[in-house]
Design an enzyme around this catalytic site. Structure first.
Site, mmCIF file in Angstrom:
data_model
loop_
_atom_site.group_PDB
_atom_site.id
_atom_site.type_symbol
_atom_site.label_atom_id
_atom_site.label_comp_id
_atom_site.label_asym_id
_atom_site.label_seq_id
_atom_site.Cartn_x
_atom_site.Cartn_y
_atom_site.Cartn_z
ATOM 1 N N LYS A 30 5.736 -5.953 -8.984
ATOM 2 C CA LYS A 30 5.430 -5.340 -10.284
ATOM 3 C C LYS A 30 6.587 -4.546 -10.860
ATOM 4 O O LYS A 30 6.944 -4.725 -12.013
ATOM 5 C CB LYS A 30 4.310 -4.302 -10.126
ATOM 6 C CG LYS A 30 2.933 -4.786 -10.040
ATOM 7 C CD LYS A 30 1.936 -3.625 -10.117
ATOM 8 C CE LYS A 30 2.231 -2.394 -9.279
ATOM 9 N NZ LYS A 30 2.102 -2.476 -7.845
ATOM 10 N N ARG A 105 -4.979 2.350 -11.726
ATOM 11 C CA ARG A 105 -5.218 1.783 -10.399
ATOM 12 C C ARG A 105 -6.670 1.943 -9.971
ATOM 13 O O ARG A 105 -7.035 1.466 -8.896
ATOM 14 C CB ARG A 105 -4.349 2.517 -9.386
ATOM 15 C CG ARG A 105 -3.069 1.811 -8.979
ATOM 16 C CD ARG A 105 -2.387 2.720 -7.971
ATOM 17 N NE ARG A 105 -1.408 2.062 -7.151
ATOM 18 C CZ ARG A 105 -0.115 1.958 -7.458
ATOM 19 N NH1 ARG A 105 0.333 2.399 -8.606
ATOM 20 N NH2 ARG A 105 0.718 1.387 -6.619
ATOM 21 N N ARG A 144 10.969 -4.797 2.948
ATOM 22 C CA ARG A 144 11.436 -3.697 2.104
ATOM 23 C C ARG A 144 11.542 -2.400 2.911
ATOM 24 O O ARG A 144 12.430 -1.592 2.688
ATOM 25 C CB ARG A 144 10.462 -3.511 0.930
ATOM 26 C CG ARG A 144 10.883 -2.465 -0.044
ATOM 27 C CD ARG A 144 10.074 -2.541 -1.316
ATOM 28 N NE ARG A 144 8.795 -1.866 -1.172
ATOM 29 C CZ ARG A 144 7.869 -1.801 -2.132
ATOM 30 N NH1 ARG A 144 8.078 -2.405 -3.286
ATOM 31 N NH2 ARG A 144 6.763 -1.166 -1.944
ATOM 32 N N ARG A 150 11.621 3.308 2.842
ATOM 33 C CA ARG A 150 10.615 4.049 2.105
ATOM 34 C C ARG A 150 9.583 4.593 3.082
ATOM 35 O O ARG A 150 9.090 3.867 3.931
ATOM 36 C CB ARG A 150 9.934 3.144 1.068
ATOM 37 C CG ARG A 150 10.532 3.311 -0.308
ATOM 38 C CD ARG A 150 9.978 2.325 -1.296
ATOM 39 N NE ARG A 150 8.525 2.459 -1.484
ATOM 40 C CZ ARG A 150 7.923 2.056 -2.598
ATOM 41 N NH1 ARG A 150 8.616 1.560 -3.599
ATOM 42 N NH2 ARG A 150 6.625 2.158 -2.707
ATOM 43 N N ARG A 161 -2.434 0.462 2.368
ATOM 44 C CA ARG A 161 -2.211 0.328 0.923
ATOM 45 C C ARG A 161 -2.849 -0.955 0.386
ATOM 46 O O ARG A 161 -3.393 -0.984 -0.710
ATOM 47 C CB ARG A 161 -0.706 0.344 0.606
ATOM 48 C CG ARG A 161 -0.094 1.715 0.856
ATOM 49 C CD ARG A 161 1.394 1.685 0.741
ATOM 50 N NE ARG A 161 1.818 1.497 -0.634
ATOM 51 C CZ ARG A 161 2.905 0.856 -1.001
ATOM 52 N NH1 ARG A 161 3.702 0.331 -0.100
ATOM 53 N NH2 ARG A 161 3.212 0.748 -2.264
HETATM 54 P P1 ADP Z 1 3.970 -0.161 -5.297
HETATM 55 O O1 ADP Z 1 4.508 -0.795 -6.537
HETATM 56 O O2 ADP Z 1 4.781 -0.437 -4.094
HETATM 57 O O3 ADP Z 1 2.514 -0.376 -5.099
HETATM 58 P P2 ADP Z 1 4.169 2.363 -6.705
HETATM 59 O O4 ADP Z 1 5.585 2.752 -6.852
HETATM 60 O O5 ADP Z 1 3.477 1.803 -7.883
HETATM 61 O O6 ADP Z 1 4.080 1.411 -5.436
HETATM 62 O O7 ADP Z 1 3.308 3.629 -6.195
HETATM 63 C C1 ADP Z 1 3.665 4.337 -5.037
HETATM 64 C C2 ADP Z 1 2.589 5.377 -4.682
HETATM 65 O O8 ADP Z 1 2.414 6.314 -5.763
HETATM 66 C C3 ADP Z 1 1.185 4.817 -4.452
HETATM 67 O O9 ADP Z 1 1.015 4.343 -3.139
HETATM 68 C C4 ADP Z 1 0.326 6.074 -4.738
HETATM 69 O O10 ADP Z 1 0.369 6.978 -3.653
HETATM 70 C C5 ADP Z 1 1.049 6.707 -5.895
HETATM 71 N N1 ADP Z 1 0.543 6.217 -7.210
HETATM 72 C C6 ADP Z 1 1.251 5.501 -8.121
HETATM 73 N N2 ADP Z 1 0.493 5.213 -9.202
HETATM 74 C C7 ADP Z 1 -0.729 5.743 -8.957
HETATM 75 C C8 ADP Z 1 -1.954 5.765 -9.670
HETATM 76 N N3 ADP Z 1 -2.089 5.159 -10.860
HETATM 77 N N4 ADP Z 1 -3.008 6.415 -9.119
HETATM 78 C C9 ADP Z 1 -2.911 7.020 -7.936
HETATM 79 N N5 ADP Z 1 -1.792 7.021 -7.193
HETATM 80 C C10 ADP Z 1 -0.704 6.398 -7.690
#
Ligand code: ADP
Length: 203
Positions: A30, A105, A144, A150, A161
């Protein structure tokens, strides 16, 4: 005569004039795809994960508040996330199109976004879903973890996750599917291949 009852037709996301959402499981790519799509179309990318990580790096109050959730691979509480998104949107003109990446989310966040959008004279024009099978996602996320160190990419946290995504975020896709807003794209393939599919889906 047969009566046809169907979901509303999805029209061009690019022509919808509204904000766009890119959604998909962790590891679907994404973030990378959102960046190039936003760049080539002049959209503003709003990545909630990036914003949280930035606050953690800068050790702000919000950063201290969300750090544990990110480290455990859990979602930040909806109220905290929505407040942050509201603050970001307040600085963006309604005529500028936003590409939400990593938000909403949860269904509660999706409802809050509808409410916020209404208040701010914005609307959601479409949702791009990048999907890939779980085995592929696990393999990518493990790769990754090695490459980027990370904190949220250990095997247990990766599994968590993906589970949280299935429980909390899948329903968000149905929420928008009911409105005929979702375009699904296969996330298996090279980065440029997936970009090309997304470009086509946005037409
Ligand atoms: P990825 O693209 O690898 O899923 P992101 O960078 O989008 O990861 O998000 C990393 C972390 O940030 C998530 O695992 C969560 O802890 C937090 N996070 C990001 N966006 C949200 C959201 N909309 N609601 C709740 N937590 C979020």
């Amino acid at each position: 005569m047969t009566e046809t009852v169907s979901a509303p037709e999805t029209s061009s996301l690019r022509d919808s004039g509204g904000d766009l959402i890119i959604i998909g499981p962790p590891g679907a790519g994404k973030g990378t795809q959102a960046k190039s799509l936003a760049h080539e179309n002049g959209w503003v990318q709003l990545s909630t994960g990036e914003v949280f990580r930035d606050h953690i790096r800068r050790q702000t109050d919000l950063g201290r508040r969300v750090k544990g959730y990110l480290e455990r691979g859990e979602y930040v509480p909806d109220d905290v996330t929505v407040r942050m998104v509201r603050a970001k949107l307040e600085d963006i003109s309604p005529s500028t199109r936003v590409l939400f990446d990593g938000f909403p989310r949860t269904v509660a966040q999706a409802k809050a976004l509808d409410q916020l959008s209404g208040e701010m004279g914005r609307h959601i024009g479409g949702v791009l879903l990048i999907d890939a099978p779980r085995e592929e996602l696990v393999a990518r996320l493990n790769g990754r973890a090695t490459a980027e160190h990370r904190a949220d990419d250990t095997p247990e946290i990766i599994a968590n996750r993906l589970d949280v995504y299935e429980e909390q975020t899948r329903p968000v896709i149905s929420y928008y599917e009911d409105r005929g807003l979702v375009k699904r794209v296969n996330g298996v393939g090279s980065v440029p291949d997936v970009t090309a599919r997304l470009r086509e889906a946005a037409e």
